[in-house]
Design an enzyme around this catalytic site. Structure first.
Site, PDB file in Angstrom:
ATOM      1  N   LYS A  47      30.265 -10.593  -6.440  1.00 22.32           N
ATOM      2  CA  LYS A  47      30.151 -11.080  -5.061  1.00 22.32           C
ATOM      3  C   LYS A  47      29.731 -12.554  -5.001  1.00 22.32           C
ATOM      4  O   LYS A  47      29.276 -13.124  -5.998  1.00 22.32           O
ATOM      5  CB  LYS A  47      29.149 -10.191  -4.304  1.00 22.32           C
ATOM      6  CG  LYS A  47      29.619  -8.738  -4.143  1.00 22.32           C
ATOM      7  CD  LYS A  47      28.637  -7.949  -3.288  1.00 22.32           C
ATOM      8  CE  LYS A  47      29.100  -6.515  -3.071  1.00 22.32           C
ATOM      9  NZ  LYS A  47      28.166  -5.765  -2.195  1.00 22.32           N
ATOM     10  N   TYR A  73      36.485  -3.507   3.611  1.00 24.19           N
ATOM     11  CA  TYR A  73      35.288  -2.718   3.928  1.00 24.19           C
ATOM     12  C   TYR A  73      35.442  -1.911   5.217  1.00 24.19           C
ATOM     13  O   TYR A  73      34.433  -1.573   5.853  1.00 24.19           O
ATOM     14  CB  TYR A  73      34.070  -3.633   4.022  1.00 24.19           C
ATOM     15  CG  TYR A  73      33.415  -3.975   2.689  1.00 24.19           C
ATOM     16  CD1 TYR A  73      32.866  -2.971   1.882  1.00 24.19           C
ATOM     17  CD2 TYR A  73      33.309  -5.288   2.241  1.00 24.19           C
ATOM     18  CE1 TYR A  73      32.251  -3.267   0.673  1.00 24.19           C
ATOM     19  CE2 TYR A  73      32.690  -5.593   1.025  1.00 24.19           C
ATOM     20  CZ  TYR A  73      32.158  -4.585   0.248  1.00 24.19           C
ATOM     21  OH  TYR A  73      31.541  -4.869  -0.933  1.00 24.19           O
ATOM     22  N   PHE A 106      25.522  -3.601   9.698  1.00 14.44           N
ATOM     23  CA  PHE A 106      25.595  -4.789   8.837  1.00 14.44           C
ATOM     24  C   PHE A 106      27.026  -5.239   8.567  1.00 14.44           C
ATOM     25  O   PHE A 106      27.252  -6.171   7.792  1.00 14.44           O
ATOM     26  CB  PHE A 106      24.874  -4.508   7.507  1.00 14.44           C
ATOM     27  CG  PHE A 106      25.412  -3.311   6.746  1.00 14.44           C
ATOM     28  CD1 PHE A 106      26.575  -3.390   5.992  1.00 14.44           C
ATOM     29  CD2 PHE A 106      24.744  -2.094   6.793  1.00 14.44           C
ATOM     30  CE1 PHE A 106      27.059  -2.292   5.290  1.00 14.44           C
ATOM     31  CE2 PHE A 106      25.226  -0.983   6.093  1.00 14.44           C
ATOM     32  CZ  PHE A 106      26.395  -1.089   5.350  1.00 14.44           C
ATOM     33  N   ARG A 128      28.832   2.285 -11.770  1.00 13.53           N
ATOM     34  CA  ARG A 128      27.777   2.361 -10.751  1.00 13.53           C
ATOM     35  C   ARG A 128      26.387   2.454 -11.392  1.00 13.53           C
ATOM     36  O   ARG A 128      25.409   1.958 -10.832  1.00 13.53           O
ATOM     37  CB  ARG A 128      28.061   3.491  -9.774  1.00 13.53           C
ATOM     38  CG  ARG A 128      29.285   3.137  -8.883  1.00 13.53           C
ATOM     39  CD  ARG A 128      29.581   4.145  -7.813  1.00 13.53           C
ATOM     40  NE  ARG A 128      28.590   4.205  -6.768  1.00 13.53           N
ATOM     41  CZ  ARG A 128      28.561   3.408  -5.690  1.00 13.53           C
ATOM     42  NH1 ARG A 128      29.472   2.465  -5.535  1.00 13.53           N
ATOM     43  NH2 ARG A 128      27.630   3.554  -4.782  1.00 13.53           N
ATOM     44  N   THR A 147      21.935   0.146  -4.580  1.00 13.94           N
ATOM     45  CA  THR A 147      22.395  -0.856  -3.601  1.00 13.94           C
ATOM     46  C   THR A 147      21.301  -1.872  -3.302  1.00 13.94           C
ATOM     47  O   THR A 147      21.559  -3.079  -3.265  1.00 13.94           O
ATOM     48  CB  THR A 147      22.799  -0.142  -2.287  1.00 13.94           C
ATOM     49  OG1 THR A 147      23.719   0.908  -2.607  1.00 13.94           O
ATOM     50  CG2 THR A 147      23.448  -1.108  -1.318  1.00 13.94           C
ATOM     51  N   ARG A 196      21.957  -5.221 -10.660  1.00 12.61           N
ATOM     52  CA  ARG A 196      21.289  -5.541  -9.397  1.00 12.61           C
ATOM     53  C   ARG A 196      19.802  -5.806  -9.598  1.00 12.61           C
ATOM     54  O   ARG A 196      19.216  -6.658  -8.934  1.00 12.61           O
ATOM     55  CB  ARG A 196      21.556  -4.441  -8.373  1.00 12.61           C
ATOM     56  CG  ARG A 196      22.980  -4.560  -7.794  1.00 12.61           C
ATOM     57  CD  ARG A 196      23.383  -3.350  -7.024  1.00 12.61           C
ATOM     58  NE  ARG A 196      24.603  -3.556  -6.243  1.00 12.61           N
ATOM     59  CZ  ARG A 196      25.295  -2.565  -5.690  1.00 12.61           C
ATOM     60  NH1 ARG A 196      24.888  -1.304  -5.843  1.00 12.61           N
ATOM     61  NH2 ARG A 196      26.385  -2.820  -4.999  1.00 12.61           N
ATOM     62  N   ASN A 200      23.931  -8.452  -3.054  1.00 17.71           N
ATOM     63  CA  ASN A 200      23.560  -7.635  -4.211  1.00 17.71           C
ATOM     64  C   ASN A 200      24.540  -7.743  -5.383  1.00 17.71           C
ATOM     65  O   ASN A 200      24.675  -6.825  -6.185  1.00 17.71           O
ATOM     66  CB  ASN A 200      23.319  -6.183  -3.785  1.00 17.71           C
ATOM     67  CG  ASN A 200      24.543  -5.538  -3.182  1.00 17.71           C
ATOM     68  OD1 ASN A 200      25.607  -6.161  -3.094  1.00 17.71           O
ATOM     69  ND2 ASN A 200      24.425  -4.284  -2.786  1.00 17.71           N
ATOM     70  N   HIS A 224      30.122  -5.154  -6.425  1.00 10.86           N
ATOM     71  CA  HIS A 224      30.659  -3.969  -5.760  1.00 10.86           C
ATOM     72  C   HIS A 224      31.339  -3.112  -6.806  1.00 10.86           C
ATOM     73  O   HIS A 224      31.957  -3.634  -7.736  1.00 10.86           O
ATOM     74  CB  HIS A 224      31.704  -4.362  -4.702  1.00 10.86           C
ATOM     75  CG  HIS A 224      32.577  -3.206  -4.287  1.00 10.86           C
ATOM     76  ND1 HIS A 224      32.199  -2.320  -3.312  1.00 10.86           N
ATOM     77  CD2 HIS A 224      33.768  -2.756  -4.760  1.00 10.86           C
ATOM     78  CE1 HIS A 224      33.148  -1.380  -3.191  1.00 10.86           C
ATOM     79  NE2 HIS A 224      34.104  -1.631  -4.057  1.00 10.86           N
ATOM     80  N   GLU A 233      41.317   0.686  -3.807  1.00  9.26           N
ATOM     81  CA  GLU A 233      40.743  -0.659  -3.980  1.00  9.26           C
ATOM     82  C   GLU A 233      41.473  -1.448  -5.061  1.00  9.26           C
ATOM     83  O   GLU A 233      41.651  -2.659  -4.931  1.00  9.26           O
ATOM     84  CB  GLU A 233      39.242  -0.536  -4.287  1.00  9.26           C
ATOM     85  CG  GLU A 233      38.474   0.029  -3.086  1.00  9.26           C
ATOM     86  CD  GLU A 233      36.988   0.227  -3.341  1.00  9.26           C
ATOM     87  OE1 GLU A 233      36.513  -0.079  -4.466  1.00  9.26           O
ATOM     88  OE2 GLU A 233      36.293   0.686  -2.416  1.00  9.26           O
TER      89      GLU A 233
HETATM   90  P1  ATP Z   1      29.322  -1.429  -2.840  1.00  9.77           P
HETATM   91  O1  ATP Z   1      30.190  -0.608  -1.923  1.00  9.77           O
HETATM   92  O2  ATP Z   1      29.318  -2.917  -2.491  1.00  9.77           O
HETATM   93  O3  ATP Z   1      29.563  -1.164  -4.284  1.00  9.77           O
HETATM   94  P2  ATP Z   1      27.216   0.446  -2.425  1.00  9.77           P
HETATM   95  O4  ATP Z   1      28.250   1.491  -2.569  1.00  9.77           O
HETATM   96  O5  ATP Z   1      26.008   0.506  -3.330  1.00  9.77           O
HETATM   97  O6  ATP Z   1      27.805  -1.005  -2.607  1.00  9.77           O
HETATM   98  P3  ATP Z   1      27.466   0.765   0.430  1.00  9.77           P
HETATM   99  O7  ATP Z   1      26.608   1.714   1.183  1.00  9.77           O
HETATM  100  O8  ATP Z   1      28.883   1.126   0.151  1.00  9.77           O
HETATM  101  O9  ATP Z   1      26.707   0.371  -0.928  1.00  9.77           O
HETATM  102  O10 ATP Z   1      27.412  -0.620   1.217  1.00  9.77           O
HETATM  103  C1  ATP Z   1      28.387  -1.624   0.959  1.00  9.77           C
HETATM  104  C2  ATP Z   1      27.715  -2.974   0.891  1.00  9.77           C
HETATM  105  O11 ATP Z   1      27.224  -3.300   2.188  1.00  9.77           O
HETATM  106  C3  ATP Z   1      26.490  -3.061  -0.015  1.00  9.77           C
HETATM  107  O12 ATP Z   1      26.789  -3.321  -1.359  1.00  9.77           O
HETATM  108  C4  ATP Z   1      25.730  -4.226   0.585  1.00  9.77           C
HETATM  109  O13 ATP Z   1      26.271  -5.477   0.145  1.00  9.77           O
HETATM  110  C5  ATP Z   1      26.024  -4.053   2.059  1.00  9.77           C
HETATM  111  N1  ATP Z   1      24.923  -3.322   2.690  1.00  9.77           N
HETATM  112  C6  ATP Z   1      24.626  -2.011   2.578  1.00  9.77           C
HETATM  113  N2  ATP Z   1      23.536  -1.673   3.268  1.00  9.77           N
HETATM  114  C7  ATP Z   1      23.112  -2.832   3.860  1.00  9.77           C
HETATM  115  C8  ATP Z   1      22.032  -3.168   4.725  1.00  9.77           C
HETATM  116  N3  ATP Z   1      21.149  -2.245   5.117  1.00  9.77           N
HETATM  117  N4  ATP Z   1      21.932  -4.449   5.124  1.00  9.77           N
HETATM  118  C9  ATP Z   1      22.802  -5.400   4.744  1.00  9.77           C
HETATM  119  N5  ATP Z   1      23.862  -5.141   3.921  1.00  9.77           N
HETATM  120  C10 ATP Z   1      24.006  -3.884   3.496  1.00  9.77           C
HETATM  121 MG    MG Z   2      30.144   1.430  -1.512  1.00  5.81          MG
END
Ligand code: ATP
Ligand code: MG
Length: 137
Positions: A9, A49, A57, A85, A91, A102, A112, A115, A126
């Site tokens: 990212k 997304y 968010f 993962r 996350t 992370r 973070n 992805h 994806e």
């Molecule tokens: P990713 O999909 O990026 O691999 P993830 O599966 O761990 O991450 P998701 O719940 O899918 O997390 O959320 C997607 C992305 O949205 C997160 O990686 C983060 O960058 C952002 N995100 C998630 N929760 C929050 C939050 N509470 N505030 C701000 N950004 C958030």
């Molecule tokens: Mg995710």
């Protein structure tokens, strides 16, 4: 053998961490089989997304993902989706285990660093979002 879609990212590309993050993948037995640097528009980030469109968010996330170039990549290995993962960590970096990407590099729950696809279905979607068949060997 399984494949998953990974994104380094903007917070990480900006800090020149691509090599250090890639080393974590390789140490975990994941092979980088495709990789390119792209600059997403906010609209493209929004399409990618789309599953998060109703979350609070979402706007911030799309803006962040379009703020700087990202590195999109396909990782291959036994159980690559879960393994990736695990290497990424939770996350929210505050909850991420020692040694994870992370834990070491993420700045916040939003910024973070990486992805990773979360299921075989999302991995297929994806990977084809970013890569054509010709780019995958
Ligand atoms: P990713 O999909 O990026 O691999 P993830 O599966 O761990 O991450 P998701 O719940 O899918 O997390 O959320 C997607 C992305 O949205 C997160 O990686 C983060 O960058 C952002 N995100 C998630 N929760 C929050 C939050 N509470 N505030 C701000 N950004 C958030
Ligand atoms: Mg995710």
């Amino acid at each position: 053998i399984e494949r998953t879609l990974s994104i380094i990212k903007p917070d990480a590309t900006k800090r020149n961490l691509t090599g250090k993050i890639n080393a974590k993948f390789e140490e975990a037995g994941l092979r980088i089989v495709a990789q390119k640097r792209i600059h997403l528009s906010a609209k493209q980030a929004g399409q990618f997304y789309a599953e998060h469109a109703e979350r609070g968010f979402y706007g911030e996330l799309c803006e962040f993902m379009a703020s700087e170039p990202v590195v999109v990549q396909v990782l291959e290995g036994e159980g690559a989706i879960l393994k990736n993962r695990e290497v990424m960590g939770a996350t929210n970096p505050a909850n991420a285990a020692e040694g994870t990407i992370r834990k070491e590099f993420a700045l916040s729950v939003g910024e973070n660093s990486v992805h990773g696809s979360d299921s075989p279905e999302s991995a297929a979607r994806e990977i084809s979002f970013y890569f054509s068949g010709l780019e995958l060997v």
